[in-house]
Design a protein around this motif. Structure first.
Motif, short mmCIF file in Angstrom:
data_model
loop_
_atom_site.label_atom_id
_atom_site.label_comp_id
_atom_site.label_asym_id
_atom_site.label_seq_id
_atom_site.Cartn_x
_atom_site.Cartn_y
_atom_site.Cartn_z
N CYS A 1 -8.19 -5.31 -1.07
CA CYS A 1 -9.36 -5.47 -1.94
C CYS A 1 -10.55 -4.65 -1.45
CB CYS A 1 -9.75 -6.94 -2.05
SG CYS A 1 -10.24 -7.71 -0.50
N GLY A 2 -10.34 -3.79 -0.46
CA GLY A 2 -11.41 -2.96 0.08
C GLY A 2 -11.34 -1.55 -0.45
N PRO A 3 -12.10 -0.67 0.17
CA PRO A 3 -12.07 0.73 -0.26
C PRO A 3 -10.71 1.36 0.01
CG PRO A 3 -13.44 0.47 1.72
CD PRO A 3 -13.02 -0.90 1.29
N PRO A 4 -10.29 2.30 -0.84
CA PRO A 4 -9.01 2.99 -0.60
C PRO A 4 -9.03 3.70 0.75
CG PRO A 4 -9.92 3.57 -2.75
CD PRO A 4 -10.97 2.79 -2.03
N PHE A 5 -7.88 3.73 1.40
CA PHE A 5 -7.78 4.40 2.70
C PHE A 5 -6.47 5.16 2.78
CE2 PHE A 5 -6.19 0.10 3.25
CZ PHE A 5 -4.98 0.28 3.91
N ASN B 1 1.13 6.74 8.94
CA ASN B 1 2.27 5.83 8.93
C ASN B 1 1.75 4.40 9.06
OD1 ASN B 1 1.97 5.27 11.77
ND2 ASN B 1 3.01 7.19 12.18
N LYS B 2 2.62 3.43 8.92
CA LYS B 2 2.21 2.02 8.89
C LYS B 2 1.40 1.60 10.11
CE LYS B 2 3.50 -1.72 6.34
NZ LYS B 2 2.55 -2.05 5.32
N SER B 3 1.71 2.13 11.27
CA SER B 3 1.00 1.73 12.48
C SER B 3 -0.03 2.76 12.94
CB SER B 3 2.00 1.48 13.61
OG SER B 3 2.71 2.67 13.90
N GLY B 4 -0.23 3.81 12.16
CA GLY B 4 -1.16 4.87 12.54
C GLY B 4 -2.60 4.53 12.21
N PRO B 5 -3.51 5.39 12.61
CA PRO B 5 -4.93 5.15 12.33
C PRO B 5 -5.21 5.20 10.83
CG PRO B 5 -4.61 7.32 13.28
CD PRO B 5 -3.29 6.62 13.33
N THR B 6 -6.30 4.57 10.44
CA THR B 6 -6.72 4.47 9.05
C THR B 6 -7.94 5.36 8.83
OG1 THR B 6 -5.96 2.19 9.05
CG2 THR B 6 -7.41 2.82 7.28
N PHE B 7 -7.94 6.09 7.72
CA PHE B 7 -9.06 6.98 7.40
C PHE B 7 -9.57 6.71 6.00
CE2 PHE B 7 -6.57 9.21 10.60
CZ PHE B 7 -7.56 9.55 11.52
N TYR B 8 -10.88 6.84 5.83
CA TYR B 8 -11.54 6.60 4.55
C TYR B 8 -12.30 7.85 4.12
CZ TYR B 8 -10.80 1.62 5.53
OH TYR B 8 -10.24 0.41 5.82
N GLY C 1 -17.40 5.06 -4.29
CA GLY C 1 -16.86 4.53 -5.55
C GLY C 1 -16.56 3.04 -5.47
N TRP C 2 -16.04 2.60 -4.33
CA TRP C 2 -15.74 1.18 -4.13
C TRP C 2 -17.03 0.36 -4.18
CZ3 TRP C 2 -16.72 -1.93 0.37
CH2 TRP C 2 -16.13 -3.20 0.33
N VAL C 3 -18.06 0.83 -3.47
CA VAL C 3 -19.35 0.11 -3.47
C VAL C 3 -19.94 0.10 -4.88
CG1 VAL C 3 -21.72 0.10 -2.60
CG2 VAL C 3 -19.83 0.50 -1.03
N ASP C 4 -19.88 1.22 -5.59
CA ASP C 4 -20.40 1.26 -6.96
C ASP C 4 -19.68 0.24 -7.84
OD1 ASP C 4 -22.26 3.23 -6.40
OD2 ASP C 4 -21.01 4.87 -7.15
N GLY C 5 -18.36 0.12 -7.65
CA GLY C 5 -17.60 -0.88 -8.41
C GLY C 5 -18.04 -2.30 -8.10
N LEU C 6 -18.30 -2.58 -6.83
CA LEU C 6 -18.80 -3.91 -6.45
C LEU C 6 -20.15 -4.18 -7.10
CD1 LEU C 6 -18.10 -4.09 -2.59
CD2 LEU C 6 -16.84 -5.23 -4.42
N ARG C 7 -21.00 -3.18 -7.10
CA ARG C 7 -22.34 -3.35 -7.69
C ARG C 7 -22.26 -3.58 -9.19
NH1 ARG C 7 -25.84 1.42 -5.27
NH2 ARG C 7 -27.56 0.18 -6.04
N ARG C 8 -21.34 -2.87 -9.86
CA ARG C 8 -21.16 -3.07 -11.30
C ARG C 8 -20.64 -4.48 -11.60
NH1 ARG C 8 -17.77 1.30 -11.69
NH2 ARG C 8 -19.01 3.03 -11.01
#
Length: 86
Positions: A50-54, A58-65, A72-79
């Protein structure tokens, strides 16, 4: 993985690519621009999808945003919040 291709704009000029951010950098980015959020909350949102796309290599690798995805995610929350007030 840290860079994205340049995006073109309406006038055909390329914008410089924005650097992908780690989860810690993303928490700081959101906190500085909009509202306080912790790395732990982003972890929870990632698990619950339910957070911003990342991106993850691989499944255990680092996550990047992407800053654009986070914006866009924040704008959606604000709307959503604005619609709930009606």
């Amino acid at each position: 993985l840290g860079r994205q291709p340049a995006k073109s704009t309406m006038n055909g000029q390329a914008q410089p690519a924005r650097k992908l951010m780690t989860r810690q950098e993303t928490a700081a980015y959101i906190t500085e621009r909009w509202f306080p959020i912790s790395v732990q909350t982003l972890n929870k949102y990632a698990r619950e999808e339910c957070g911003p796309p990342f991106r993850q290599v691989n499944k255990s690798g680092p996550t990047f945003y992407s800053p654009d995805d986070v914006d866009g995610w924040v704008d959606g929350l604000r709307r959503q919040k604005a619609m709930a007030r009606r």
